[in-house]
Design a protein around this motif. Structure first.
Motif, mmCIF file in Angstrom:
data_model
loop_
_atom_site.group_PDB
_atom_site.id
_atom_site.type_symbol
_atom_site.label_atom_id
_atom_site.label_comp_id
_atom_site.label_asym_id
_atom_site.label_seq_id
_atom_site.Cartn_x
_atom_site.Cartn_y
_atom_site.Cartn_z
ATOM 1 N N LEU A 7 -5.533 7.511 5.034
ATOM 2 C CA LEU A 7 -6.328 6.967 3.939
ATOM 3 C C LEU A 7 -6.231 7.842 2.689
ATOM 4 O O LEU A 7 -6.249 7.331 1.559
ATOM 5 N N ASP A 8 -6.127 9.153 2.884
ATOM 6 C CA ASP A 8 -5.941 10.063 1.752
ATOM 7 C C ASP A 8 -4.632 9.735 1.032
ATOM 8 O O ASP A 8 -4.592 9.652 -0.204
ATOM 9 N N THR A 40 -2.759 4.644 -4.492
ATOM 10 C CA THR A 40 -3.490 3.609 -5.226
ATOM 11 C C THR A 40 -3.771 4.066 -6.653
ATOM 12 O O THR A 40 -3.697 3.278 -7.605
ATOM 13 N N GLU A 72 -13.641 3.713 3.694
ATOM 14 C CA GLU A 72 -12.996 3.882 4.997
ATOM 15 C C GLU A 72 -12.897 5.357 5.375
ATOM 16 O O GLU A 72 -13.076 5.731 6.537
ATOM 17 N N MET A 73 -12.623 6.215 4.380
ATOM 18 C CA MET A 73 -12.515 7.642 4.652
ATOM 19 C C MET A 73 -13.844 8.206 5.149
ATOM 20 O O MET A 73 -13.882 9.041 6.055
ATOM 21 N N GLU A 121 0.822 -1.214 0.000
ATOM 22 C CA GLU A 121 0.000 0.000 0.000
ATOM 23 C C GLU A 121 0.855 1.263 0.000
ATOM 24 O O GLU A 121 0.348 2.355 -0.240
ATOM 25 N N CYS A 153 -10.837 2.496 -0.069
ATOM 26 C CA CYS A 153 -10.284 3.695 0.564
ATOM 27 C C CYS A 153 -11.377 4.723 0.825
ATOM 28 O O CYS A 153 -11.478 5.289 1.923
ATOM 29 N N LYS A 193 -3.120 6.889 1.079
ATOM 30 C CA LYS A 193 -3.292 5.573 0.474
ATOM 31 C C LYS A 193 -4.053 5.672 -0.847
ATOM 32 O O LYS A 193 -3.698 5.028 -1.850
ATOM 33 N N LEU A 194 -5.103 6.498 -0.882
ATOM 34 C CA LEU A 194 -5.894 6.645 -2.106
ATOM 35 C C LEU A 194 -5.057 7.222 -3.233
ATOM 36 O O LEU A 194 -5.080 6.718 -4.366
#
Length: 218
Positions: A130-131, A137, A117-118, A51, A114, A133-134
């Motif tokens: 998460l931001d 991604t 989850e956000m 990730e 993502c 991660k997005l």
């Protein structure tokens, strides 16, 4: 993979970040704290490494964030916040356009996860993770290793400069950020439609909005 094992590891990651530390404990201690075997722990760590949440250096340990291609001290000396904002505005819209061309169902599923989850996050720290991660991604959905490396290089510079401003502006607020989440949905929806022009435009507008929130600039 048990979600609970991963949830506990993510929580430990967040606690480490909150303490201002950049390296996770050694594997024996991590294994004991999580109550999992060493083999299981390595599987969980590989998941986070894929990730871009952590990177590992044999003999040195497990570090938070993407592997740094440029040394942070050199970055702090040579790159201003304006440099980084401009670089994001050049690179990330193109990554979104390439993702719209090359994304496969697995990429879209990861983006949707993502976003979901956000929407449920209750802290800025969780939302920010998460931001990150997005955005990574989306870079990975280009399926171009060099482009992902360029993104990781840019991300490593943001960690030492732009992130400080984000913390100043948003640090005391709870997540999620509804307007920003809507902007993210527009980017992902354009990628889902395999519309590179719309994906590029949506990402560019998202970055412009972020710049306005942080500095009042367009």
């Amino acid at each position: 993979m048990s979600d609970q094992d991963l949830v506990r590891l993510r929580a430990l990651l967040d606690e480490t970040i909150e303490r201002g530390e950049e390296r996770l404990p050694p594997e024996p201690r991590l294994s004991e704290e999580l109550g999992v075997t060493r083999g299981r722990l390595r599987t969980l760590l590989r998941h986070l490494e894929n990730e871009g949440a952590i990177w590992r250096h044999v003999g040195k340990g497990t570090f938070i964030g993407q592997r740094q291609v440029i040394e942070p001290l050199a970055a702090a000396a040579n790159f201003s916040v304006d440099d980084i904002l401009h670089a994001r505005g050049v690179l990330e819209p193109q990554l979104a356009a390439e993702a719209a061309i090359h994304a496969v169902p697995e990429d879209l599923a990861a983006m949707d996860a993502c976003l979901a989850e956000m929407a449920l996050s209750h802290s800025m720290l969780q939302w920010k993770r998460l931001d990150e991660k997005l955005h990574r991604t989306i870079a990975q959905a280009t399926h171009n290793v060099l482009l992902v490396t360029l993104y990781d290089t840019l991300r490593s510079q943001m960690k030492f400069t732009l992130d400080r401003r984000i913390d100043q502006v948003f640090g005391a607020e709870p997540g999620p950020k509804e307007n920003t989440d809507d902007e993210h949905h527009k980017v992902v929806d354009a990628i889902r439609r395999h519309d590179p022009q719309a994906a590029e435009a949506a990402m560019r507008e998202h970055l412009r909005a972020l710049r306005a929130k942080l500095f009042g600039l367009r």
